[in-house]
Design a protein around this motif. Structure first.
Motif, mmCIF file in Angstrom:
data_model
loop_
_atom_site.group_PDB
_atom_site.id
_atom_site.type_symbol
_atom_site.label_atom_id
_atom_site.label_comp_id
_atom_site.label_asym_id
_atom_site.label_seq_id
_atom_site.Cartn_x
_atom_site.Cartn_y
_atom_site.Cartn_z
ATOM 1 N N GLU A 19 0.831 -1.213 0.000
ATOM 2 C CA GLU A 19 0.000 0.000 0.000
ATOM 3 C C GLU A 19 0.863 1.259 0.000
ATOM 4 O O GLU A 19 0.521 2.259 -0.634
ATOM 5 C CB GLU A 19 -0.921 -0.006 1.223
ATOM 6 N N ILE A 22 1.935 1.891 -3.549
ATOM 7 C CA ILE A 22 0.770 2.331 -4.337
ATOM 8 C C ILE A 22 0.508 3.816 -4.097
ATOM 9 O O ILE A 22 0.274 4.595 -5.032
ATOM 10 C CB ILE A 22 -0.472 1.493 -3.990
ATOM 11 N N LYS A 23 0.585 4.232 -2.838
ATOM 12 C CA LYS A 23 0.358 5.638 -2.507
ATOM 13 C C LYS A 23 1.450 6.517 -3.102
ATOM 14 O O LYS A 23 1.173 7.587 -3.664
ATOM 15 C CB LYS A 23 0.301 5.820 -0.993
ATOM 16 N N ARG A 25 3.266 5.864 -5.734
ATOM 17 C CA ARG A 25 3.087 5.871 -7.189
ATOM 18 C C ARG A 25 2.015 6.878 -7.586
ATOM 19 O O ARG A 25 2.173 7.643 -8.555
ATOM 20 C CB ARG A 25 2.725 4.464 -7.676
ATOM 21 N N GLN A 26 0.915 6.894 -6.830
ATOM 22 C CA GLN A 26 -0.172 7.828 -7.131
ATOM 23 C C GLN A 26 0.301 9.280 -6.988
ATOM 24 O O GLN A 26 0.023 10.127 -7.840
ATOM 25 C CB GLN A 26 -1.357 7.573 -6.202
ATOM 26 N N GLN A 27 1.049 9.560 -5.923
ATOM 27 C CA GLN A 27 1.568 10.915 -5.732
ATOM 28 C C GLN A 27 2.551 11.285 -6.836
ATOM 29 O O GLN A 27 2.582 12.431 -7.298
ATOM 30 C CB GLN A 27 2.229 11.059 -4.363
ATOM 31 N N SER A 28 3.369 10.329 -7.262
ATOM 32 C CA SER A 28 4.307 10.578 -8.358
ATOM 33 C C SER A 28 3.564 11.035 -9.604
ATOM 34 O O SER A 28 3.929 12.042 -10.234
ATOM 35 C CB SER A 28 5.107 9.316 -8.683
ATOM 36 N N LEU A 29 2.544 10.295 -9.964
ATOM 37 C CA LEU A 29 1.803 10.614 -11.178
ATOM 38 C C LEU A 29 1.106 11.961 -11.060
ATOM 39 O O LEU A 29 1.051 12.729 -12.029
ATOM 40 C CB LEU A 29 0.799 9.496 -11.477
ATOM 41 N N GLU A 30 0.599 12.265 -9.871
ATOM 42 C CA GLU A 30 -0.056 13.555 -9.665
ATOM 43 C C GLU A 30 0.922 14.718 -9.826
ATOM 44 O O GLU A 30 0.538 15.810 -10.257
ATOM 45 C CB GLU A 30 -0.699 13.605 -8.278
#
Length: 210
Positions: A19, A22-23, A25-30
C-alpha cells in the motif's frame, strides 16, 4: 495488443505492490513524475535482497517509489537519496515514515547529483540506482561505478527510454546517450551487464572483483 505488449502488461500486473508504494506511485503521477514500473520495482527489490545490500545510493528520489522498493528488498539497508527537488523529497520523507521505515535508514540530500556525487566515497556502496536527469545518465553511471564496491551493482531504470533506444532511427540526445551507454558497458571487461525489457527497461551492471 502484440504478444510483447501482453508480456509487459502481465509482468506488471503480476506484481503485488504494498500500500505504501501504491500511494507513492499515485503521488508521483499527480506531480508529473514517472516512477519505475511495478515490474522494475520488484526487480530492483530482488537485486537488493539477493545481494544482501547494506548501503544504497539513489540518484533521483522522486517521492520514494524506487527507494521504497529497494528498502523492501534490503530490509536492513540504509538509503542515501539525492534529488534537486526539495518538495519531492519532503513527500518522500513522509511516505518513508508512513511505511514504517526508521529515520536513520534514510538520508535525503537536496542538491544536484553532479555536485554531490564527486564528494562521496568510492568502493563504499552495494547498490547505486540511477534514475535522474536522463541527459546526464552517462556521467551518473560513471559515478555509480566508482561508488559501488567490487561485486556491487549499478541499476539504471528507463534504460530503453520509451521504446526509443531500440530503434536506431531515433537519434534524439537521450536515446543516443542510452544507446552509447549500453554499447560501452556491454564491451567493458570491468563489469557484467544485462538489460531487462520489463517496464521501460532496467540496465543492471555488476562491478567485477579485480
Amino acid at each position: 495488443m502484440s504478444d510483447r505488449d501482453l508480456n509487459w502488461k502481465y509482468v506488471d500486473d503480476a506484481v503485488v505492490e504494498p500500500e505504501s508504494i501504491i500511494k507513492a506511485r499515485q503521488q508521483s503521477l499527480e506531480l508529473g513524475i514517472e516512477p519505475v514500473s511495478p515490474a522494475v520495482g520488484a526487480q530492483i527489490a530482488v537485486v537488493a535482497a539477493a545481494s544482501g545490500a547494506a548501503s544504497i545510493v539513489e540518484i533521483g528520489t522522486g517521492v520514494g517509489v524506487s527507494g521504497l522498493w529497494l528498502l523492501a528488498g534490503a530490509t536492513g539497508a540504509t538509503l542515501t537519496s539525492i534529488d534537486s527537488e526539495v518538495d519531492h523529497q519532503q513527500h518522500a520523507r513522509t511516505l518513508f515514515t508512513e511505511a514504517g521505515i526508521a529515520p536513520n535508514r534514510v538520508r535525503l540530500i537536496a542538491g544536484r547529483a553532479g555536485d554531490v556525487l564527486p564528494r562521496m566515497n568510492e568502493d563504499s556502496y552495494d547498490i547505486v540506482l540511477v534514475d535522474a536527469d536522463p541527459v546526464s545518465v552517462i556521467e551518473y553511471v560513471e559515478h555509480g561505478l566508482r561508488l559501488v564496491r567490487p561485486g556491487g551493482t549499478v541499476l539504471v531504470p528507463h534504460a530503453l527510454w520509451r521504446g526509443r533506444v531500440a530503434d536506431p532511427a531515433q537519434r534524439d540526445d537521450v536515446a543516443s546517450d542510452f544507446r552509447s551507454l549500453i554499447t560501452e558497458i556491454a564491451s567493458s571487461p570491468a563489469v557484467v551487464c544485462a538489460i531487462s525489457p520489463a517496464g521501460d527497461g532496467l540496465l543492471q551492471i555488476a562491478k567485477l572483483r579485480g
